[in-house]
Design a protein around this motif. Structure first.
Motif, PDB file in Angstrom:
ATOM      1  N   ALA A 140       0.807  -1.215   0.000  1.00 17.96           N
ATOM      2  CA  ALA A 140       0.000   0.000   0.000  1.00 17.96           C
ATOM      3  C   ALA A 140       0.838   1.262   0.000  1.00 17.96           C
ATOM      4  N   ASP A 141       1.864   1.321   0.841  1.00 17.81           N
ATOM      5  CA  ASP A 141       2.547   2.592   1.098  1.00 17.81           C
ATOM      6  C   ASP A 141       4.059   2.550   0.880  1.00 17.81           C
ATOM      7  N   GLY A 142       4.586   1.431   0.409  1.00 14.65           N
ATOM      8  CA  GLY A 142       6.025   1.349   0.182  1.00 14.65           C
ATOM      9  C   GLY A 142       6.388   1.711  -1.245  1.00 14.65           C
ATOM     10  N   GLN A 143       7.677   1.754  -1.502  1.00 19.53           N
ATOM     11  CA  GLN A 143       8.171   2.092  -2.835  1.00 19.53           C
ATOM     12  C   GLN A 143       9.424   1.288  -3.131  1.00 19.53           C
ATOM     13  N   VAL A 144       9.470   0.725  -4.326  1.00 19.07           N
ATOM     14  CA  VAL A 144      10.648  -0.003  -4.782  1.00 19.07           C
ATOM     15  C   VAL A 144      11.243   0.759  -5.962  1.00 19.07           C
ATOM     16  N   THR A 145      12.511   1.136  -5.832  1.00 23.42           N
ATOM     17  CA  THR A 145      13.195   1.876  -6.889  1.00 23.42           C
ATOM     18  C   THR A 145      14.598   1.322  -7.050  1.00 23.42           C
ATOM     19  N   ALA A 188      15.122   4.290   4.033  1.00 19.11           N
ATOM     20  CA  ALA A 188      15.561   3.767   2.739  1.00 19.11           C
ATOM     21  C   ALA A 188      16.509   2.594   2.974  1.00 19.11           C
ATOM     22  N   LEU A 189      16.189   1.455   2.393  1.00 23.67           N
ATOM     23  CA  LEU A 189      16.989   0.244   2.552  1.00 23.67           C
ATOM     24  C   LEU A 189      17.514  -0.198   1.191  1.00 23.67           C
ATOM     25  N   CYS A 190      18.803  -0.382   1.096  1.00 25.78           N
ATOM     26  CA  CYS A 190      19.410  -0.814  -0.157  1.00 25.78           C
ATOM     27  C   CYS A 190      19.639  -2.325  -0.092  1.00 25.78           C
ATOM     28  N   SER A 191      18.873  -3.091  -0.868  1.00 21.77           N
ATOM     29  CA  SER A 191      18.987  -4.543  -0.826  1.00 21.77           C
ATOM     30  C   SER A 191      18.440  -5.148  -2.113  1.00 21.77           C
ATOM     31  N   GLU A 192      19.326  -5.660  -2.930  1.00 16.34           N
ATOM     32  CA  GLU A 192      18.916  -6.304  -4.172  1.00 16.34           C
ATOM     33  C   GLU A 192      18.049  -7.527  -3.887  1.00 16.34           C
ATOM     34  N   GLN A 193      18.393  -8.271  -2.824  1.00 13.57           N
ATOM     35  CA  GLN A 193      17.637  -9.467  -2.471  1.00 13.57           C
ATOM     36  C   GLN A 193      16.215  -9.114  -2.032  1.00 13.57           C
ATOM     37  N   MET A 194      16.074  -8.103  -1.181  1.00 14.41           N
ATOM     38  CA  MET A 194      14.755  -7.727  -0.689  1.00 14.41           C
ATOM     39  C   MET A 194      13.873  -7.216  -1.824  1.00 14.41           C
ATOM     40  N   VAL A 195      14.457  -6.451  -2.728  1.00 15.45           N
ATOM     41  CA  VAL A 195      13.699  -5.948  -3.879  1.00 15.45           C
ATOM     42  C   VAL A 195      13.207  -7.112  -4.739  1.00 15.45           C
ATOM     43  N   ALA A 196      14.083  -8.077  -4.978  1.00 12.98           N
ATOM     44  CA  ALA A 196      13.704  -9.244  -5.790  1.00 12.98           C
ATOM     45  C   ALA A 196      12.574 -10.027  -5.128  1.00 12.98           C
ATOM     46  N   ASP A 197      12.646 -10.183  -3.813  1.00 14.59           N
ATOM     47  CA  ASP A 197      11.604 -10.924  -3.095  1.00 14.59           C
ATOM     48  C   ASP A 197      10.272 -10.166  -3.122  1.00 14.59           C
ATOM     49  N   LEU A 198      10.323  -8.862  -2.956  1.00  9.01           N
ATOM     50  CA  LEU A 198       9.097  -8.066  -3.006  1.00  9.01           C
ATOM     51  C   LEU A 198       8.488  -8.102  -4.408  1.00  9.01           C
ATOM     52  N   ASN A 199       9.340  -8.102  -5.428  1.00  9.23           N
ATOM     53  CA  ASN A 199       8.847  -8.218  -6.803  1.00  9.23           C
ATOM     54  C   ASN A 199       8.046  -9.500  -6.984  1.00  9.23           C
ATOM     55  N   ARG A 200       8.516 -10.594  -6.374  1.00 12.78           N
ATOM     56  CA  ARG A 200       7.817 -11.877  -6.495  1.00 12.78           C
ATOM     57  C   ARG A 200       6.427 -11.818  -5.870  1.00 12.78           C
ATOM     58  N   TYR A 201       6.274 -10.943  -4.884  1.00 14.11           N
ATOM     59  CA  TYR A 201       4.984 -10.804  -4.210  1.00 14.11           C
ATOM     60  C   TYR A 201       4.154  -9.655  -4.784  1.00 14.11           C
ATOM     61  N   GLY A 202       4.529  -9.169  -5.951  1.00  9.62           N
ATOM     62  CA  GLY A 202       3.728  -8.160  -6.642  1.00  9.62           C
ATOM     63  C   GLY A 202       4.091  -6.720  -6.389  1.00  9.62           C
ATOM     64  N   ILE A 203       5.081  -6.464  -5.530  1.00  9.28           N
ATOM     65  CA  ILE A 203       5.483  -5.081  -5.239  1.00  9.28           C
ATOM     66  C   ILE A 203       6.629  -4.712  -6.171  1.00  9.28           C
ATOM     67  N   VAL A 204       6.307  -3.963  -7.208  1.00  7.68           N
ATOM     68  CA  VAL A 204       7.270  -3.589  -8.242  1.00  7.68           C
ATOM     69  C   VAL A 204       7.303  -2.068  -8.370  1.00  7.68           C
ATOM     70  N   GLU A 205       8.174  -1.571  -9.222  1.00 13.59           N
ATOM     71  CA  GLU A 205       8.214  -0.135  -9.466  1.00 13.59           C
ATOM     72  C   GLU A 205       6.904   0.314 -10.097  1.00 13.59           C
ATOM     73  N   ARG A 206       6.427   1.495  -9.692  1.00 15.07           N
ATOM     74  CA  ARG A 206       5.175   2.061 -10.203  1.00 15.07           C
ATOM     75  C   ARG A 206       4.027   1.048 -10.088  1.00 15.07           C
ATOM     76  N   LYS A 207       3.909   0.493  -8.889  1.00 16.66           N
ATOM     77  CA  LYS A 207       2.953  -0.590  -8.636  1.00 16.66           C
ATOM     78  C   LYS A 207       1.508  -0.140  -8.559  1.00 16.66           C
ATOM     79  N   SER A 208       1.247   1.152  -8.435  1.00 16.24           N
ATOM     80  CA  SER A 208      -0.110   1.625  -8.169  1.00 16.24           C
ATOM     81  C   SER A 208      -1.126   1.191  -9.226  1.00 16.24           C
ATOM     82  N   LEU A 209      -0.676   0.945 -10.463  1.00 13.87           N
ATOM     83  CA  LEU A 209      -1.602   0.562 -11.532  1.00 13.87           C
ATOM     84  C   LEU A 209      -1.572  -0.926 -11.852  1.00 13.87           C
ATOM     85  N   VAL A 210      -0.618  -1.651 -11.253  1.00 12.30           N
ATOM     86  CA  VAL A 210      -0.449  -3.062 -11.636  1.00 12.30           C
ATOM     87  C   VAL A 210      -0.401  -4.008 -10.435  1.00 12.30           C
TER      88      VAL A 210
END
Length: 320
Positions: A140-145, A188-210
């Motif tokens: 809802a309120d996070g951001q992946v960049t 702000a957390l810098c973590s390639e692994q965490m970003v990849a895991d969040l992507n698997r759960y649907g949290i991607v860049e510009r997620k508000s529309l997708v």
């Protein structure tokens, strides 16, 4: 002549301002010390002094607004100005300049050598209610960049940002901006692994529309949706003595929530706002005191994590 001793914080500010383009004479005036004192502290910090003829020269390097925000995010998560300079193909002074203009709290020389801690595998497998809650909250309120995960809330909810940092075992400093009268708290957390895991759960860049509903176990649905509700939902009195809760989001995400509510015996209504606009907004509503009460008990059943002010508001409206 009396030589004034500067504090570590002042030295950190001087280094940042000098790297951002300020001159030694200007800094000497600002901090009420001799030019030689400023030069001495800069030398001790390992900063190569510019010729005075170049002191007022401002870097012509430029970055987009989005890149400047990303620079700040990566810096706050531990990246050095030198590494950011290489990544964005601009000078180190330009990086300092952008950070200073954004009101970023610069690390001291001691802090710059620290490596911040983080459980990079926190979202690798979401199998407990705390993980499910924060997954929903970030949905809802996070951001992946890029390789960074960012959470920014109003300053009144700074404690909640701290709870998230504690959950992921991070000691990364939380930035409050602007400095004098802060209105937001940001992590702000810098973590390639965490970003990849969040992507698997649907949290991607510009997620508000997708955004799609995460694949979590059925026993975690209430915790995941509670996290989403705390991040972007609302509860209010509709003016007729009835309590109404709303969940904004994508049609796919809310349709899955509606299915789950139906299975739990909670009556709901899914509608679309601005149907002729490209970025259509969908709203899932649970209205009426009886249904709102059912939703409340389902959301908070056996819970250990929630946003205090939102739960308190829910209980106030329901008279619990």
């Amino acid at each position: 002549m009396f030589t004034r001793v500067l504090t570590d914080q002042q030295v950190t500010e001087i280094v940042a301002k000098y790297q951002a383009g300020s001159s030694t004479p200007k800094l000497a005036t600002e901090y009420d010390v001799a030019i030689a004192t400023i030069a001495r502290y800069l030398n001790l910090a390992g900063i190569r002094l510019r010729p005075l003829s170049q002191a007022s020269r401002i870097s012509k390097n430029s970055l987009s607004e989005a890149d400047r925000t990303l620079v700040q995010t990566l810096y706050l998560s531990g990246s050095s100005c030198k590494s950011l300079s290489t990544r964005f193909q601009v000078s180190v002074p330009a990086i300092y300049k952008y950070l200073y203009e954004l009101g970023t709290k610069m690390r001291s020389l001691h802090e710059s050598h620290l490596v911040y801690q983080l459980n990079h595998d926190y979202f690798r497998k979401v199998d407990n209610q705390e993980q499910a809650y924060w997954l929903g909250f970030l949905a809802a309120d996070g951001q992946v960049t890029g390789n960074a995960v960012r959470l920014g809330l109003a300053i009144k909810d700074q404690d909640h940002v701290e709870r998230f940092a504690q959950a992921v075992s991070s000691n990364t400093p939380i930035g409050c901006y602007p400095k004098k009268h802060p209105i937001s708290a940001n992590l702000a957390l810098c973590s390639e692994q965490m970003v990849a895991d969040l992507n698997r759960y649907g949290i991607v860049e510009r997620k508000s529309l997708v955004l799609t509903y995460a694949d979590v176990s059925s026993n975690l649905h209430n915790h995941y949706i509670r996290g989403y509700f705390d991040g972007d939902g609302s509860v209010c009195n509709n003016g007729k003595g009835q309590v109404s809760t709303t969940f904004p989001g994508t049609e796919a995400f809310l349709a899955r929530c509606a299915e789950i509510f139906y299975q739990e015996g909670i009556t709901k209504k899914l509608r679309c706002v601005r149907p002729h606009h490209k970025s259509r907004i969908h709203i899932l509503t649970v209205g009426g005191r009886l249904q709102a009460t059912r939703l409340y008990h389902w959301l908070y059943n056996d819970s250990i994590t929630w946003l205090p002010r939102k739960r308190a508001r829910f209980e106030e409206l329901l008279g619990l």
